[in-house]
Design a protein around this motif. Structure first.
Motif, mmCIF file in Angstrom:
data_model
loop_
_atom_site.group_PDB
_atom_site.id
_atom_site.type_symbol
_atom_site.label_atom_id
_atom_site.label_comp_id
_atom_site.label_asym_id
_atom_site.label_seq_id
_atom_site.Cartn_x
_atom_site.Cartn_y
_atom_site.Cartn_z
ATOM 1 N N GLU A 113 0.860 -1.130 -0.127
ATOM 2 C CA GLU A 113 -0.151 0.095 0.091
ATOM 3 C C GLU A 113 0.746 1.081 -0.129
ATOM 4 N N VAL A 114 0.656 2.181 -0.761
ATOM 5 C CA VAL A 114 1.151 3.472 -0.947
ATOM 6 C C VAL A 114 0.532 4.235 0.390
ATOM 7 N N ALA A 115 1.551 4.414 1.299
ATOM 8 C CA ALA A 115 1.076 5.044 2.424
ATOM 9 C C ALA A 115 2.037 6.264 3.019
ATOM 10 N N GLY A 116 1.748 6.985 3.992
ATOM 11 C CA GLY A 116 2.548 7.912 4.643
ATOM 12 C C GLY A 116 2.813 9.204 3.774
ATOM 13 N N LYS A 117 3.951 9.673 3.743
ATOM 14 C CA LYS A 117 4.682 10.846 3.002
ATOM 15 C C LYS A 117 4.635 10.734 1.524
ATOM 16 N N LEU A 118 4.586 9.559 1.280
ATOM 17 C CA LEU A 118 4.705 9.217 -0.062
ATOM 18 C C LEU A 118 3.205 9.237 -0.895
ATOM 19 N N ARG A 119 2.338 8.833 -0.017
ATOM 20 C CA ARG A 119 0.970 9.104 -0.455
ATOM 21 C C ARG A 119 0.437 10.431 -0.288
ATOM 22 N N GLU A 120 0.669 11.068 0.402
ATOM 23 C CA GLU A 120 0.567 12.437 0.838
ATOM 24 C C GLU A 120 1.057 13.205 -0.468
ATOM 25 N N ALA A 121 2.319 13.130 -0.914
ATOM 26 C CA ALA A 121 3.054 13.685 -1.810
ATOM 27 C C ALA A 121 2.219 13.403 -3.266
ATOM 28 N N LEU A 122 2.035 12.256 -3.548
ATOM 29 C CA LEU A 122 1.152 11.766 -4.731
ATOM 30 C C LEU A 122 -0.179 12.239 -4.557
ATOM 31 N N ALA A 123 -1.091 12.443 -3.700
ATOM 32 C CA ALA A 123 -2.257 12.893 -3.564
ATOM 33 C C ALA A 123 -2.254 14.583 -3.846
ATOM 34 N N ALA A 124 -1.215 15.083 -3.402
ATOM 35 C CA ALA A 124 -0.888 16.477 -3.712
ATOM 36 C C ALA A 124 -1.010 16.914 -5.349
ATOM 37 N N LEU A 125 -0.616 15.883 -6.057
ATOM 38 C CA LEU A 125 -0.483 16.024 -7.692
ATOM 39 C C LEU A 125 -1.784 15.524 -8.206
ATOM 40 N N ALA A 126 -2.770 14.815 -7.759
ATOM 41 C CA ALA A 126 -3.988 14.321 -8.157
ATOM 42 C C ALA A 126 -4.951 15.425 -8.318
#
Length: 135
Positions: free
Chosen positions: A122-135
């Motif tokens: 699962e993509v989680a934590g800071k990595l998920r936050e960074a990716l969600a910011a580009l969505a």
């Protein structure tokens, strides 16, 4: 220009030109990989050398709209088209820095896996936050 959440300007190199005098198609794929991983490392905290999670490219595509040659630079725009449980689909726009002309558009899919087992995680934590910011 289309809306992207992250931009990186990349200078082209002499060796990027092919015998026909323009940037070879494989360079576009390399630049997509570079802009994506720059963002993942700098904004998502991805440790490509020793982290427990790595991203594997499972699909990529590029559509070419215009020719470009050294010594031009490309403005690379990055956004997330889909963020799943263990995967992400990026869209990348490549624009000539001098004219803002769209040179190419790419899609790139990462599946994040455990470094040792190569099983999806699962993509989680800071990595998920960074990716969600580009969505």
């Amino acid at each position: 220009m289309v809306s992207y959440g992250f931009w990186q300007t990349v200078p082209l190199r002499w060796k990027d030109n092919d015998v026909y005098g323009h940037v070879n198609n494989v360079v576009h794929y390399s630049l997509m990989d570079t802009v994506i991983n720059t963002y993942l490392i700098d904004s998502g905290g991805l440790d490509i050398a020793a982290g427990p999670v790595i991203g594997l490219c499972v699909e990529s595509q590029c559509k070419y709209h215009a020719s470009v040659s050294f010594p031009e630079s490309l403005r690379m725009g990055l956004r997330v088209a889909h963020l799943g449980r263990s995967s992400v689909r990026y869209e990348v726009g490549m624009y000539a820095a001098s004219s803002e002309e769209l040179v190419a558009e790419g899609n790139f899919v990462h599946v994040f896996v455990d470094r040792a087992s190569r099983r999806p995680v699962e993509v989680a934590g800071k990595l998920r936050e960074a990716l969600a910011a580009l969505a």
